[in-house]
Design an enzyme around this catalytic site. Structure first.
Site, mmCIF file in Angstrom:
data_model
loop_
_atom_site.group_PDB
_atom_site.id
_atom_site.type_symbol
_atom_site.label_atom_id
_atom_site.label_comp_id
_atom_site.label_asym_id
_atom_site.label_seq_id
_atom_site.Cartn_x
_atom_site.Cartn_y
_atom_site.Cartn_z
ATOM 1 C CB VAL A 1 26.385 -55.872 -12.524
ATOM 2 C CG1 VAL A 1 27.722 -55.191 -12.434
ATOM 3 C CG2 VAL A 1 26.309 -56.871 -13.664
ATOM 4 C CE1 TYR B 1 27.277 -58.804 -25.783
ATOM 5 C CE2 TYR B 1 27.147 -58.206 -28.106
ATOM 6 C CZ TYR B 1 27.689 -58.006 -26.845
ATOM 7 O OH TYR B 1 28.630 -57.026 -26.645
ATOM 8 C CG ASN C 1 32.720 -52.214 -19.184
ATOM 9 O OD1 ASN C 1 32.848 -52.097 -20.400
ATOM 10 N ND2 ASN C 1 33.377 -53.145 -18.492
ATOM 11 C CG ASP D 1 35.248 -57.792 -12.940
ATOM 12 O OD1 ASP D 1 35.384 -57.158 -13.996
ATOM 13 O OD2 ASP D 1 35.059 -59.024 -12.903
ATOM 14 C CB THR E 1 38.152 -57.087 -24.821
ATOM 15 O OG1 THR E 1 37.007 -57.751 -25.374
ATOM 16 C CG2 THR E 1 38.080 -55.605 -25.121
HETATM 17 N N1 LIG Z 1 34.921 -56.005 -26.941
HETATM 18 C C1 LIG Z 1 34.063 -55.610 -27.860
HETATM 19 O O1 LIG Z 1 34.348 -55.655 -29.070
HETATM 20 C C2 LIG Z 1 32.702 -55.095 -27.466
HETATM 21 C C3 LIG Z 1 31.861 -54.664 -28.499
HETATM 22 C C4 LIG Z 1 30.618 -54.158 -28.167
HETATM 23 C C5 LIG Z 1 30.221 -54.088 -26.853
HETATM 24 N N2 LIG Z 1 31.037 -54.532 -25.867
HETATM 25 C C6 LIG Z 1 30.550 -54.450 -24.491
HETATM 26 O O2 LIG Z 1 31.514 -53.813 -23.690
HETATM 27 C C7 LIG Z 1 31.461 -54.333 -22.353
HETATM 28 C C8 LIG Z 1 32.856 -54.829 -21.945
HETATM 29 O O3 LIG Z 1 33.244 -55.844 -22.871
HETATM 30 P P1 LIG Z 1 34.694 -56.521 -22.861
HETATM 31 O O4 LIG Z 1 34.946 -56.900 -24.277
HETATM 32 O O5 LIG Z 1 35.644 -55.676 -22.119
HETATM 33 O O6 LIG Z 1 34.355 -57.866 -22.010
HETATM 34 P P2 LIG Z 1 35.368 -58.821 -21.173
HETATM 35 O O7 LIG Z 1 34.656 -60.145 -21.112
HETATM 36 O O8 LIG Z 1 36.689 -58.777 -21.807
HETATM 37 O O9 LIG Z 1 35.399 -58.174 -19.734
HETATM 38 C C9 LIG Z 1 34.185 -58.086 -19.011
HETATM 39 C C10 LIG Z 1 34.431 -57.958 -17.521
HETATM 40 O O10 LIG Z 1 33.138 -57.952 -16.896
HETATM 41 C C11 LIG Z 1 33.172 -58.833 -15.772
HETATM 42 N N3 LIG Z 1 31.833 -59.377 -15.524
HETATM 43 C C12 LIG Z 1 31.173 -60.301 -16.255
HETATM 44 N N4 LIG Z 1 29.993 -60.578 -15.687
HETATM 45 C C13 LIG Z 1 29.900 -59.821 -14.574
HETATM 46 C C14 LIG Z 1 28.916 -59.665 -13.564
HETATM 47 N N5 LIG Z 1 27.779 -60.384 -13.577
HETATM 48 N N6 LIG Z 1 29.134 -58.772 -12.566
HETATM 49 C C15 LIG Z 1 30.288 -58.057 -12.534
HETATM 50 N N7 LIG Z 1 31.276 -58.180 -13.448
HETATM 51 C C16 LIG Z 1 31.064 -59.051 -14.456
HETATM 52 C C17 LIG Z 1 34.170 -59.912 -16.154
HETATM 53 O O11 LIG Z 1 34.696 -60.553 -14.999
HETATM 54 C C18 LIG Z 1 35.224 -59.124 -16.926
HETATM 55 O O12 LIG Z 1 36.230 -58.635 -16.082
HETATM 56 C C19 LIG Z 1 30.392 -55.420 -22.367
HETATM 57 O O13 LIG Z 1 29.160 -54.897 -21.946
HETATM 58 C C20 LIG Z 1 30.329 -55.802 -23.834
HETATM 59 O O14 LIG Z 1 29.099 -56.373 -24.181
HETATM 60 C C21 LIG Z 1 32.278 -55.044 -26.153
#
Ligand SMILES: NC(=O)c1ccc[n+]([C@@H]2O[C@H](COP(=O)([O-])OP(=O)(O)OC[C@H]3O[C@@H](n4cnc5c(N)ncnc54)[C@H](O)[C@@H]3O)[C@@H](O)[C@H]2O)c1
Length: 267
Positions: free
Chosen positions: A69, A160, A95, A42, A197
């Site tokens: 990433v 997005y 992720n 992360d 989240t």
């Molecule tokens: N939460 C939802 O409802 C949902 C729905 C559909 C898809 N998603 C996808 O699931 C994944 C996780 O989502 P989430 O809700 O847990 O997000 P979040 O924002 O709660 O957590 C994301 C994590 O990724 C890290 N991060 C961000 N940019 C980064 C980078 N450039 N390099 C490394 N780490 C990085 C952040 O520090 C954080 O710890 C994402 O790809 C999101 O698009 C989430």
């Protein structure tokens, strides 16, 4: 007699990106609980290390690496360190992702590029780097976090939505690639609906502010109603990742695992 390990991903080595919070933290914790040795990565070193420490505290095996990433060279280091520490790579969960709430007219080119850098280039770089390590064993599982927003659109999420559509389609091409030359490197996407989240909390707050309201209750209630089963918890997604990481899914590749409480039923 040796320790009997009944974990569903025992003996597997996994990298989970964006593992400091939300879905990534839940996925890393679940994989470790089921016997995998997990490398959490992360941008957020403090929270990422904390999650790794919690896993180790609960008897699991984990290490944390700071990781952007979209950094090509860092990906090589992350995979090298994983191989150095654990000897192989079986699972990559792409992720990490970012999201923002803006109409197209307010979206700058920098906004667009940064989001694509993380959500799309990050997935490409991770897949490419992991695949070459996985070819050493001839097998592996790559799991990409797409979204139901790859097919449902919202006026505030154009960048997005476009990025997640790219992840879904890339996943299928990568699945074909992973099945060539006798390899069994499986590549699948997970499509969460609305899961509680930090990302979703931020989005709910941003949408409430856009309506000129600091109270998030109305937006939250609307979102909850978008899913017949209501919003989900991170562990709902972690169970899906566990299945795709395990050998239970050994014939599953190029598929879309929708975990959305029925979100797509109402589009
Ligand atoms: N939460 C939802 O409802 C949902 C729905 C559909 C898809 N998603 C996808 O699931 C994944 C996780 O989502 P989430 O809700 O847990 O997000 P979040 O924002 O709660 O957590 C994301 C994590 O990724 C890290 N991060 C961000 N940019 C980064 C980078 N450039 N390099 C490394 N780490 C990085 C952040 O520090 C954080 O710890 C994402 O790809 C999101 O698009 C989430």
């Amino acid at each position: 007699m040796g320790k009997v390990n009944m974990g569903r991903v025992s003996n597997k080595v996994a990298i989970v990106t964006g593992a400091a919070a939300g879905l990534g933290a839940a996925i890393a914790t679940m994989l470790a609980r089921e016997g995998a040795r997990v490398v959490l990565t992360d941008l957020d070193q403090k929270r990422g290390s904390l999650v790794a420490d919690q896993i180790v505290g609960a008897g699991g095996e984990a290490m944390f690496l700071e990781h952007e990433v979209s950094d090509e060279r860092r990906w090589l280091e992350v995979v090298d360190k994983t191989l150095g520490q654990f000897g192989k790579l079986d699972v990559l969960v792409n992720n990490a992702g970012v999201q923002f709430v803006k109409r197209i007219s307010d979206t700058t080119l920098e906004d667009w590029r940064r989001l694509f850098q993380v959500n799309v280039e990050g997935v490409f770089l991770g897949t490419r780097t992991a695949m070459s390590a996985m070819r050493q064993n001839g097998s592996g599982s790559i799991i990409n976090l797409s979204s139901t927003m790859d097919r449902v659109v919202s006026v505030n999420d154009a960048a997005y939505c476009a990025s997640k559509a790219a992840v879904t389609h890339f996943t299928k091409a990568a699945a074909l690639d992973g099945a060539t030359d006798g390899n069994r490197i499986r590549v699948n996407s997970i499509h969460p609906g609305l899961i509680e989240t930090p990302m979703v909390e931020r989005e709910i707050l941003d949408l409430a502010r856009l309506r000129g309201d600091v109270n998030t209750d109305a937006v939250r209630a609307k979102w909850d109603a978008l899913c017949p089963l209501g919003m989900g918890k991170p562990e709902d997604i972690a169970y899906g990742a566990l299945y795709l990481a395990s050998d239970e899914s050994k014939l599953v590749t190029g598929s879309e695992l929708v975990i959305d409480g029925g979100h797509l039923l109402k589009r």
